[in-house]
Design an enzyme around this catalytic site. Sequence first.
Site, mmCIF file in Angstrom:
data_model
loop_
_atom_site.group_PDB
_atom_site.id
_atom_site.type_symbol
_atom_site.label_atom_id
_atom_site.label_comp_id
_atom_site.label_asym_id
_atom_site.label_seq_id
_atom_site.Cartn_x
_atom_site.Cartn_y
_atom_site.Cartn_z
ATOM 1 N N ASN A 123 21.045 11.364 25.481
ATOM 2 C CA ASN A 123 21.607 11.706 26.804
ATOM 3 C C ASN A 123 23.129 11.781 26.762
ATOM 4 O OD1 ASN A 123 19.311 11.982 28.303
ATOM 5 N ND2 ASN A 123 19.823 10.398 29.790
ATOM 6 N N LYS A 162 1.586 -1.253 22.855
ATOM 7 C CA LYS A 162 2.069 -1.643 21.523
ATOM 8 C C LYS A 162 1.664 -3.081 21.194
ATOM 9 C CE LYS A 162 4.514 1.961 20.025
ATOM 10 N NZ LYS A 162 4.340 2.618 18.719
ATOM 11 N N GLN A 185 24.436 -3.864 30.296
ATOM 12 C CA GLN A 185 23.270 -4.223 29.480
ATOM 13 C C GLN A 185 23.539 -3.819 28.022
ATOM 14 O OE1 GLN A 185 23.478 -1.687 31.566
ATOM 15 N NE2 GLN A 185 21.899 -0.140 31.326
ATOM 16 N N THR A 186 22.888 -4.518 27.097
ATOM 17 C CA THR A 186 23.195 -4.253 25.685
ATOM 18 C C THR A 186 21.977 -3.713 24.933
ATOM 19 O OG1 THR A 186 22.531 -6.429 24.862
ATOM 20 C CG2 THR A 186 24.804 -6.213 25.689
ATOM 21 N N PRO A 207 15.437 -3.913 30.169
ATOM 22 C CA PRO A 207 15.875 -5.172 29.547
ATOM 23 C C PRO A 207 17.399 -5.329 29.591
ATOM 24 C CG PRO A 207 14.221 -4.077 28.195
ATOM 25 C CD PRO A 207 14.608 -3.109 29.269
ATOM 26 N N TYR A 250 3.624 1.371 27.666
ATOM 27 C CA TYR A 250 4.186 1.377 26.314
ATOM 28 C C TYR A 250 4.179 -0.037 25.726
ATOM 29 C CZ TYR A 250 7.596 2.419 22.580
ATOM 30 O OH TYR A 250 8.236 2.581 21.375
ATOM 31 N N ASP A 251 4.769 -0.989 26.486
ATOM 32 C CA ASP A 251 4.929 -2.350 25.953
ATOM 33 C C ASP A 251 3.570 -2.994 25.658
ATOM 34 O OD1 ASP A 251 7.379 -1.590 26.948
ATOM 35 O OD2 ASP A 251 7.794 -3.438 28.030
#
Length: 320
Positions: free
Chosen positions: A192, A151, A211-212, A276, A147-148
């Site tokens: 979810n 893109k 994680q944010t 991330p 994906y990364d």
Amino acid sequence: MHLEKRVLITGGAGFIGSFLCERLLEAGATVLCVDNFFTGTRMNVSHLIGHPRFELMRHDVCFPLYVEVDEIYNMACPASPVHYQFDPVQTTKTSVHGAINMLGLAKRVKAKILQASTSEVYGDPAIHPQTEDYWGNVNPIGPRSCYDEGKRCAETLFFDYHRQHALRIKVARIFNTYGPRMHPNDGRVVSNFIVQALKGEDITLYGDGSQTRSFCYVDDLVRGLISLMETPDSVTGPINIGNPNEFTIRQLAENVIDLTGAKSKLVFRPLPQDDPRQRQPDITKARDILKWEPSVELRDGLSKTIAYFDALLADRNLKV
Ligand code: NAD
Ligand code: UDP
């Protein structure tokens, strides 16, 4: 002779694409929605079928497409980690071959073209918040790479077509977006948590939930994409579009429990590889160039999304 603007939206039957179709029809455009229904559904656009300016076509963007249009929004690509990792080779093909085919089409018919790029081009970022000039910290061989890197390569193609063929391009780097019409099983955190809460199941926090992410409501996002498409030709991007209000995943879970009134417990599961740690867009450019900023607060957007999933689950008799 055509009077209205003709707009092609690839991935138009997906979550974000379906709202784009709606907004552009409201603005008077003729909309051609192209989708292979990998993650999108006819149901997302069923209310538009029969509209005199709306057309739905099954097509895979990995193959060339010949249509006459004035603008292209290239949204086709599975966006949730569960979906894009299901067939990673196809994910890269969709991003790369899809970009080549849509850029080729734009070149032939002299259309303006917008790419739905992503905050994932920054990977697990070493700077915070992320500005557009940051080159990213991306693993090229991990489970998220299809994906990364797909893109990232699509962005490269957009800028090479711009430099080499003077194509009019717009590259939007979209940050986590949520809202009605997300796929209930796509594994993304907002869908979810809401589905788990509505079914009275445990809420699964991956890692310790510290994680944010920064969550943007879909209406705000779509308004940003349309503003970017309408900028003068000198504006190419890349430009971050997202909500800078950053929350931990645990805070998101607590908000969902509070708004649904669920009795769900928080349970902890292993953190996926290359997840991330933090993500927040710097939207200075969007503010300056597009005069855009998000207006929907997380709790308001969550309430609307909860109402959507509540009706969907009731329909399928899945609610407790
Ligand atoms: P989605 O999965 O709901 O929509 C993607 C759509 O593309 C689906 O309708 C799917 O069937 C279609 N599609 C996939 N492969 C295709 C192919 N080969 N040919 C034709 N159609 C194909 O996801 P979304 O959240 O609506 O994302 C839309 C776009 O925005 C994607 O390009 C995604 O990468 C980008 N984006 C989304 C987010 C987000 O948080 N939602 C964040 C960053 C970028
Ligand atoms: N996540 C979680 N529980 C879930 C689904 C996701 O804790 O049931 C976490 C995930 O590990 C990530 C964050 O929520 O840290 C956002 O995940 P999502 O898949 O929505 O998007 P992305 O990682 O691509 O930003």
